[in-house]
Each structure stands twice: as C-alpha cells, then as structure tokens.
Motif scaffolding. Sequence first.
Motif, short mmCIF file in Angstrom:
data_model
loop_
_atom_site.label_atom_id
_atom_site.label_comp_id
_atom_site.label_asym_id
_atom_site.label_seq_id
_atom_site.Cartn_x
_atom_site.Cartn_y
_atom_site.Cartn_z
N PRO A 1 0.83 -1.20 0.00
CA PRO A 1 0.00 0.00 0.00
C PRO A 1 0.87 1.26 0.00
O PRO A 1 1.93 1.30 0.63
N MET A 2 0.41 2.29 -0.70
CA MET A 2 1.19 3.52 -0.83
C MET A 2 1.50 4.15 0.53
O MET A 2 2.60 4.64 0.77
N GLY A 3 0.56 4.12 1.44
CA GLY A 3 0.77 4.70 2.77
C GLY A 3 1.88 3.99 3.52
O GLY A 3 2.68 4.63 4.21
N LEU A 4 1.95 2.67 3.39
CA LEU A 4 3.01 1.91 4.04
C LEU A 4 4.35 2.25 3.41
O LEU A 4 5.34 2.48 4.12
N SER A 5 4.39 2.32 2.10
CA SER A 5 5.63 2.69 1.40
C SER A 5 6.12 4.06 1.87
O SER A 5 7.32 4.25 2.14
N VAL B 1 1.89 -6.16 5.43
CA VAL B 1 1.19 -5.57 4.28
C VAL B 1 -0.32 -5.74 4.44
O VAL B 1 -1.09 -4.81 4.19
N GLU B 2 -0.76 -6.91 4.88
CA GLU B 2 -2.20 -7.13 5.08
C GLU B 2 -2.74 -6.21 6.16
O GLU B 2 -3.84 -5.65 6.02
N ALA B 3 -1.99 -6.04 7.24
CA ALA B 3 -2.42 -5.12 8.30
C ALA B 3 -2.52 -3.70 7.74
O ALA B 3 -3.47 -2.97 8.04
N ALA B 4 -1.55 -3.31 6.92
CA ALA B 4 -1.55 -1.97 6.34
C ALA B 4 -2.73 -1.76 5.40
O ALA B 4 -3.25 -0.65 5.29
N LYS C 1 -4.17 7.71 8.83
CA LYS C 1 -2.72 7.89 8.77
C LYS C 1 -2.08 7.47 10.10
O LYS C 1 -1.01 6.86 10.11
N SER C 2 -2.73 7.77 11.21
CA SER C 2 -2.16 7.42 12.51
C SER C 2 -2.08 5.91 12.71
O SER C 2 -1.13 5.41 13.32
N GLU C 3 -3.04 5.16 12.17
CA GLU C 3 -2.98 3.70 12.26
C GLU C 3 -1.77 3.18 11.48
O GLU C 3 -1.07 2.29 11.95
#
Length: 65
Positions: free
Chosen positions: A12-16, A41-44, A50-52
């Motif tokens: 996911p882009m947010g994780l990256s 990745v699954e959790a993301a 954003k805070s999560e």
Amino acid sequence: MAGQMENKVDMPMGLSFQLGVNPKAMDAFGKLNDEEKRQVVEAARNVTTKSEMHRIVEGLERDFC
C-alpha cells in the motif's frame, strides 16, 4: 524469473511512504521473512487513518530493531 515475480508484494502507498520516512522501520521490514512481510502488508491494507499506518511502522521499529 517467474518465481521472483510471484513473490513480489503490492505494498500500500501509505506503508511505502511511512517506511520511506523511517529508515529504521524500513531496515526492520527488509529483514522480515516473507510471511511476516505479508502480515504487515495485510495489516496496512486494513488501516483507515494515517495514525494507524504510523503505528504499524512504529511497531516495526520498536519490535524488530
């Protein structure tokens, strides 16, 4: 070559982004085995804020560094 493509994970882009701004967490993620990476990745994918996402990445730094 085909086996390598199968092992790639669509992150996911947010994780990256969060990993990109946290070098320690990025290093920790890189050291995870494939199953652990898949779980992160699954959790993301399931976060809604954003805070999560930030908490997931902080957890990598805290728990795996």
